[in-house]
Structures are given as structure tokens and as C-alpha cells.
Scaffold this motif. Structure first.
Motif, PDB file in Angstrom:
ATOM      1  N   LEU A   1       0.835  -1.204   0.000  1.00  0.00           N
ATOM      2  CA  LEU A   1       0.000   0.000   0.000  1.00  0.00           C
ATOM      3  C   LEU A   1       0.871   1.257   0.000  1.00  0.00           C
ATOM      4  N   LEU A   2       1.949   1.224   0.780  1.00  0.00           N
ATOM      5  CA  LEU A   2       2.844   2.376   0.830  1.00  0.00           C
ATOM      6  C   LEU A   2       3.461   2.651  -0.536  1.00  0.00           C
ATOM      7  N   SER A   3       3.744   1.592  -1.292  1.00  0.00           N
ATOM      8  CA  SER A   3       4.344   1.765  -2.616  1.00  0.00           C
ATOM      9  C   SER A   3       3.400   2.428  -3.607  1.00  0.00           C
ATOM     10  N   CYS A   4       2.088   2.444  -3.291  1.00  0.00           N
ATOM     11  CA  CYS A   4       1.104   3.065  -4.183  1.00  0.00           C
ATOM     12  C   CYS A   4       1.035   4.578  -4.017  1.00  0.00           C
ATOM     13  N   GLY A   5       1.662   5.109  -2.966  1.00  0.00           N
ATOM     14  CA  GLY A   5       1.669   6.548  -2.762  1.00  0.00           C
ATOM     15  C   GLY A   5       0.620   7.058  -1.794  1.00  0.00           C
ATOM     16  N   THR A   6      -0.139   6.151  -1.177  1.00  0.00           N
ATOM     17  CA  THR A   6      -1.169   6.591  -0.239  1.00  0.00           C
ATOM     18  C   THR A   6      -0.539   7.014   1.078  1.00  0.00           C
ATOM     19  N   GLY A   7      -1.320   7.730   1.897  1.00  0.00           N
ATOM     20  CA  GLY A   7      -0.801   8.267   3.146  1.00  0.00           C
ATOM     21  C   GLY A   7      -0.703   7.232   4.245  1.00  0.00           C
ATOM     22  N   ALA A   8      -0.062   7.627   5.337  1.00  0.00           N
ATOM     23  CA  ALA A   8       0.205   6.706   6.441  1.00  0.00           C
ATOM     24  C   ALA A   8      -1.079   6.223   7.107  1.00  0.00           C
ATOM     25  N   TRP A   9      -2.089   7.099   7.181  1.00  0.00           N
ATOM     26  CA  TRP A   9      -3.327   6.688   7.858  1.00  0.00           C
ATOM     27  C   TRP A   9      -3.970   5.502   7.143  1.00  0.00           C
TER      28      TRP A   9
ATOM     29  N   LEU B   1       7.899   7.676   4.558  1.00  0.00           N
ATOM     30  CA  LEU B   1       7.661   7.825   3.126  1.00  0.00           C
ATOM     31  C   LEU B   1       7.952   6.531   2.375  1.00  0.00           C
ATOM     32  N   VAL B   2       9.055   5.860   2.727  1.00  0.00           N
ATOM     33  CA  VAL B   2       9.450   4.645   2.011  1.00  0.00           C
ATOM     34  C   VAL B   2       9.758   3.484   2.950  1.00  0.00           C
ATOM     35  N   SER B   3       9.394   3.598   4.219  1.00  0.00           N
ATOM     36  CA  SER B   3       9.719   2.515   5.145  1.00  0.00           C
ATOM     37  C   SER B   3       8.637   2.345   6.200  1.00  0.00           C
ATOM     38  N   ILE B   4       8.570   1.140   6.748  1.00  0.00           N
ATOM     39  CA  ILE B   4       7.634   0.801   7.825  1.00  0.00           C
ATOM     40  C   ILE B   4       8.391   0.003   8.880  1.00  0.00           C
TER      41      ILE B   4
ATOM     42  N   LYS C   1      15.176   2.791 -13.749  1.00  0.00           N
ATOM     43  CA  LYS C   1      15.467   2.960 -12.324  1.00  0.00           C
ATOM     44  C   LYS C   1      16.458   4.092 -12.053  1.00  0.00           C
ATOM     45  N   MET C   2      16.377   5.158 -12.827  1.00  0.00           N
ATOM     46  CA  MET C   2      17.240   6.304 -12.594  1.00  0.00           C
ATOM     47  C   MET C   2      16.812   7.027 -11.319  1.00  0.00           C
ATOM     48  N   THR C   3      17.758   7.692 -10.688  1.00  0.00           N
ATOM     49  CA  THR C   3      17.475   8.377  -9.433  1.00  0.00           C
ATOM     50  C   THR C   3      16.562   9.585  -9.638  1.00  0.00           C
ATOM     51  N   LEU C   4      15.899  10.002  -8.552  1.00  0.00           N
ATOM     52  CA  LEU C   4      14.898  11.065  -8.608  1.00  0.00           C
ATOM     53  C   LEU C   4      15.466  12.370  -9.165  1.00  0.00           C
ATOM     54  N   VAL C   5      16.609  12.790  -8.664  1.00  0.00           N
ATOM     55  CA  VAL C   5      17.190  14.068  -9.067  1.00  0.00           C
ATOM     56  C   VAL C   5      17.442  14.101 -10.572  1.00  0.00           C
ATOM     57  N   ALA C   6      18.001  13.008 -11.096  1.00  0.00           N
ATOM     58  CA  ALA C   6      18.302  12.954 -12.528  1.00  0.00           C
ATOM     59  C   ALA C   6      17.022  12.998 -13.358  1.00  0.00           C
ATOM     60  N   LYS C   7      16.009  12.259 -12.946  1.00  0.00           N
ATOM     61  CA  LYS C   7      14.751  12.227 -13.703  1.00  0.00           C
ATOM     62  C   LYS C   7      14.101  13.601 -13.773  1.00  0.00           C
ATOM     63  N   ILE C   8      14.009  14.260 -12.632  1.00  0.00           N
ATOM     64  CA  ILE C   8      13.347  15.564 -12.594  1.00  0.00           C
ATOM     65  C   ILE C   8      14.147  16.598 -13.376  1.00  0.00           C
ATOM     66  N   ALA C   9      15.454  16.621 -13.166  1.00  0.00           N
ATOM     67  CA  ALA C   9      16.288  17.630 -13.823  1.00  0.00           C
ATOM     68  C   ALA C   9      16.241  17.489 -15.341  1.00  0.00           C
ATOM     69  N   VAL C  10      16.423  16.284 -15.832  1.00  0.00           N
ATOM     70  CA  VAL C  10      16.429  16.069 -17.281  1.00  0.00           C
ATOM     71  C   VAL C  10      15.052  16.335 -17.874  1.00  0.00           C
TER      72      VAL C  10
ATOM     73  N   PRO D   1      12.642   0.966  -2.448  1.00  0.00           N
ATOM     74  CA  PRO D   1      13.759   1.672  -3.087  1.00  0.00           C
ATOM     75  C   PRO D   1      13.409   3.095  -3.493  1.00  0.00           C
ATOM     76  N   SER D   2      12.141   3.349  -3.743  1.00  0.00           N
ATOM     77  CA  SER D   2      11.689   4.686  -4.141  1.00  0.00           C
ATOM     78  C   SER D   2      10.189   4.773  -3.908  1.00  0.00           C
ATOM     79  N   THR D   3       9.653   5.945  -4.124  1.00  0.00           N
ATOM     80  CA  THR D   3       8.210   6.127  -3.961  1.00  0.00           C
ATOM     81  C   THR D   3       7.588   6.514  -5.296  1.00  0.00           C
ATOM     82  N   GLY D   4       6.308   6.313  -5.413  1.00  0.00           N
ATOM     83  CA  GLY D   4       5.588   6.639  -6.643  1.00  0.00           C
ATOM     84  C   GLY D   4       4.098   6.647  -6.362  1.00  0.00           C
ATOM     85  N   VAL D   5       3.305   6.779  -7.408  1.00  0.00           N
ATOM     86  CA  VAL D   5       1.851   6.809  -7.268  1.00  0.00           C
ATOM     87  C   VAL D   5       1.248   5.832  -8.272  1.00  0.00           C
ATOM     88  N   ASN D   6       0.412   4.929  -7.792  1.00  0.00           N
ATOM     89  CA  ASN D   6      -0.262   3.966  -8.665  1.00  0.00           C
ATOM     90  C   ASN D   6      -1.659   3.714  -8.112  1.00  0.00           C
TER      91      ASN D   6
END
Length: 448
Positions: free
Chosen positions: A51-59, A82-85, A197-206, A104-109
């Protein structure tokens, strides 16, 4: 198959895959309620991390973990980020078992979130009378669901979203067309980098750099062919708005309202990081291309037609963002209808009632939340899957960019003005959803 998974498990990966089926002590035919505490707790953890991997909140993650735990006859206490329990499960014999899980990362699905919420409801309705094999077969099917859309569809959806967005910000056809191609190219590149699987900073910047550059090229092509007014160049900001971290911004506010401070602050920090990267790259590219924020040519449209076009643009914007969040088309269309009404109301309050933008944003988000409480009962979609996309288009990305741009050229007073405007709206949006949730959701408005 297991040998390949074991090789993957033992390979030099930064984040190692958990082989859930091999971890369990009980066999596949054992009823979940008769399994060991370790097995029960691991089912709870697997549901939570998915569930956490889908991007939903902690509640929502905690509520689902608690539901699974109660159904299995155990108690669960979880600390969610954000990415751990980190969580501990207890049984009636006073034994306990703890696990720490991470992504390994977060996203929304949203499609996967919908499937997970259905699984939790079905498990509770069946009183947990499933075998270990049945549980893990279903969870494996959900976990292996790939993105419902290709990189091309991701690009087109972001183009549609940003085209609607720039119209709502006052852009005309030149800005809409250039933003469509700029945002489409930028998100197409980001989606492709994400699959590698590129890192967040690289994806956003490019992605932002590509979006701004493509907008610039499209504008100059229009300048040559159609003799665009140079003021249409100011719409380049619209091409980079697809990176707005609407989900973490909104869910951070909702989490903090439930005193899930760890999750709320981590999500807020993640959202701010994305904004900083995107705006700094946008500022750098704009400086190189000699672009700067300014006023786009005013649209000569009467109020009735403008309201109608805002409804259409808001629908397109929210629909595009929903597809970017991996929502099914029917889910995206539902959110788009709600967003069209809520966002048009917000803009009308600002333009015709001269209401403060932050207060209008609060009312727009409140309306979206109230509509969601009605619609959700009929369609059964996760509430967050239709509320957050419907108000993402209200997030003031333009204000944030103008703030960073002015800070970059040391116009501190102007930058402070824009960042204050942005912060007021960003605070108002989750508050609107929060009030709607308290009014319509008995479970949400209680602390226990």
C-alpha cells in the motif's frame, strides 16, 4: 523461477527483494488464522508495504494493516514513513514479532491501490478464511501489475494536463500547443528514465530541461510560421508543471493532521525537494535561453465562455494528471468531473468575488472532498484516488517558479511575495480535504 529470484536476491542490489513465499514457515495449504505469529505478522507487513508503494498516506496504510491484523487475531503497532515501515505484532500469548521494511523509491499507482483496498475488504469480509497460498497468490498478482500505460501515453497525458493548466493560468492557443509538446516530451523522457530505475534528481532535472527546451523550439517554430507575439514565450512555465508533487504535498498535510508526523514531514520534504530541483533547473534553462516570467497576452473572452472553457480545461488537466497517477480511465474521468467543478468554482470566486486565492482554494478543495464522499459510495474507488487528482491542478506551481526565479536574480521582495502566496494556497488545499473528511467520515474524525 525460484532459482532466478534467489540469484536476484543475492545480487549486488542497493535494495534487496524480499522472497515472501520462501520466508514463510507454514505451507501454502495452512489457513492464515492457524499460521504462526511470524507468518501472520509478515502478511500484515506485506500488505502495508504494498500500500505504501502506491503513494497513499500513512493513515490508510495503518488502517489496512490494522484491519488485516484484527482479522488474523493479532495486534499491530506501526511507525510509517515515506518509504519505510517499522512495525510490531502481538498475539494473545504475549509473544511479539517485529519487522522493518523499505522501498527503493516512492511513486503513485492508483490502479494498484484500488486492487489492494479491494483485497483488504475481501479479506475482512471473509473473516480471514484464506490459505497462505491464496493470500500470496493474490498479493503476487497485484504486486506484479505493471504500469497500465506506456511512456508514450504518460507523455501524452502530461501534455494534456499541462495544456489545460496553462490555459487556466491565462494562456492562449500558442501557449497551450507549445506546453502540450513541451510537457509531453519531458514526461516521456522521465517515464523512460523511470523504467531504467534512474534516481529522482536525474529524472526531474532532465525532464524539466527537455520540457523547457521543447517549448522554446515549438514557440520559435510558431514565431516563424504564424508570427506569434513574443509574449507567448512566457508560457514556458506551463511545460514544466507536470512535475508538481501534488500527491506528497496533499498527503503530507493529511498525515500531519492525524499526527503521523514522521510520514507527513518526510512527504513534505520529498515534495519540497522536487520543487527545488524543478524550479532551479527551469530557472537555469530559462536563463540560458533568455526567458523569464512575464504576463501572457490577455484573452478576450466573455465571462460565460471563459467559465465554460475553464470547465473543459480543468477536466483535461485533472484527467491528464490522473492518468499520470496510473488511474484507470473511469477513475480518471470521475476525478476529472469533480476537479472541473471544484477548480472552476475556485477561479470564479477569485475573479468575480475578488476572494483571496488561499480561501478560494480551501473552498475548492472542500467541494472536491464533499463530492468525493458522495461519488465514492456509488463507484467504490479509493477516496484518495479521486480527491487528490481533482485538486492537484490547484497547486500553485507558477507561483513557486516565480518565487525561485526572483530569488535567483536577487529580487528578494518579489520572490518572498510569490512564495508567501504559494504557501498559503498549499496549506489551504489539504485543509479543505481535511474538513470534508471530518464532516463525512466517522472513522476519520476519531483518533482511536
Amino acid at each position: 523461477m525460484k532459482e532466478k529470484e534467489r540469484e536476484y536476491h543475492l545480487s549486488k542490489k542497493h535494495h534487496m527483494k524480499i522472497l515472501w513465499e520462501e520466508f514463510f514457515k507454514s505451507d501454502d495449504d495452512t489457513m492464515a488464522q492457524d499460521a504462526t505469529l511470524v507468518d501472520k505478522a509478515s502478511i500484515v507487513g506485506r500488505v502495508g508495504i504494498m500500500l505504501l508503494s502506491c503513494g497513499t498516506g500513512a493513515w490508510r496504510v495503518r488502517d489496512s494493516m490494522d484491519t488485516i491484523a484484527r482479522t488474523l487475531g493479532i495486534t499491530c503497532s506501526a511507525d510509517i514513513g515515506l518509504v519505510s515501515i517499522e512495525y510490531t505484532c502481538f498475539d494473545i500469548d504475549n509473544e511479539s514479532y517485529s519487522q522493518t521494511l523499505s522501498l527503493p523509491s516512492t511513486g503513485v499507482n492508483m490502479t494498484k491501490l484500488n486492487a489492494m483496498e479491494k483485497f483488504v475488504r475481501q479479506f475482512e469480509a471473509g473473516h480471514g478464511k484464506w490459505t497462505n497460498g491464496q493470500i500470496h497468490k493474490r498479493l503476487r498478482e497485484i504486486e506484479n501489475q505493471k504500469s497500465a500505460y506506456s511512456s508514450l501515453i504518460a507523455g501524452l497525458s502530461s501534455g494534456l494536463a499541462c495544456a489545460g493548466f496553462i490555459f487556466l493560468l491565462g494562456g492562449g492557443w500558442p501557449e497551450v500547443i507549445c506546453a502540450f509538446f513541451g510537457a509531453g516530451a519531458g514526461n516521456f523522457v522521465r517515464a523512460g528514465m523511470g523504467k531504467k530505475k534512474m534516481t529522482l534528481v536525474a529524472k526531474i532535472a532532465v525532464a524539466v530541461a527537455v520540457a523547457c527546451a521543447v517549448y522554446f523550439l515549438c514557440f520559435h517554430l510558431g514565431l516563424l510560421l504564424f508570427h506569434y507575439d513574443y509574449h507567448h514565450a512566457y508560457g514556458y512555465i506551463g511545460a514544466m508543471l507536470f512535475v508538481i508533487p501534488g500527491f506528497p504535498f496533499i498527503t503530507s498535510g493529511l498525515d500531519m493532521s492525524k499526527l503521523d508526523m514522521r510520514s507527513g514531514l518526510e512527504r513534505l520534504t520529498y515534495a519540497v525537494l522536487i520543487i527545488i530541483i524543478a524550479t532551479m533547473v527551469g530557472w537555469g534553462v530559462a536563463t540560458i535561453l533568455n526567458l523569464h516570467p512575464g504576463s501572457m497576452p490577455k484573452l478576450n473572452i466573455n465571462s460565460g465562455m471563459l467559465t465554460f472553457l475553464r470547465l473543459i480545461a480543468s477536466f483535461c488537466g485533472v484527467f491528464g494528471f490522473s492518468i499520470m497517477f496510473n488511474s484507470r480511465p473511469d477513475m480518471a474521468a470521475t476525478a476529472a468531473i469533480m476537479g472541473a467543478m471544484a477548480n472552476t468554482l475556485r477561479l470564479s470566486l477569485v475573479d468575480y468575488s475578488h476572494m483571496a486565492p488561499a480561501l478560494a482554494a480551501f473552498i475548492g478543495a472542500l467541494m472536491a472532498g464533499l463530492l468525493a464522499s458522495i461519488v465514492r459510495k456509488k463507484v467504490g474507488f479509493p477516496r484518495i484516488a479521486i480527491t487528490v487528482p481533482s485538486i492537484v491542478i490547484m497547486v500553485p506551481g507558477l507561483y513557486m517558479y516565480r518565487a525561485v526565479f526572483n530569488f535567483g536574480v536577487t529580487n528578494i521582495n518579489i520572490g518572498a511575495y510569490w512564495i508567501t502566496e504559494a504557501l498559503m494556497i498549499v496549506i489551504a488545499l489539504p485543509l479543505g480535504l481535511l474538513v470534508a473528511r471530518i464532516l463525512t467520515d466517522k472513522k476519520w474524525r476519531h483518533a482511536d
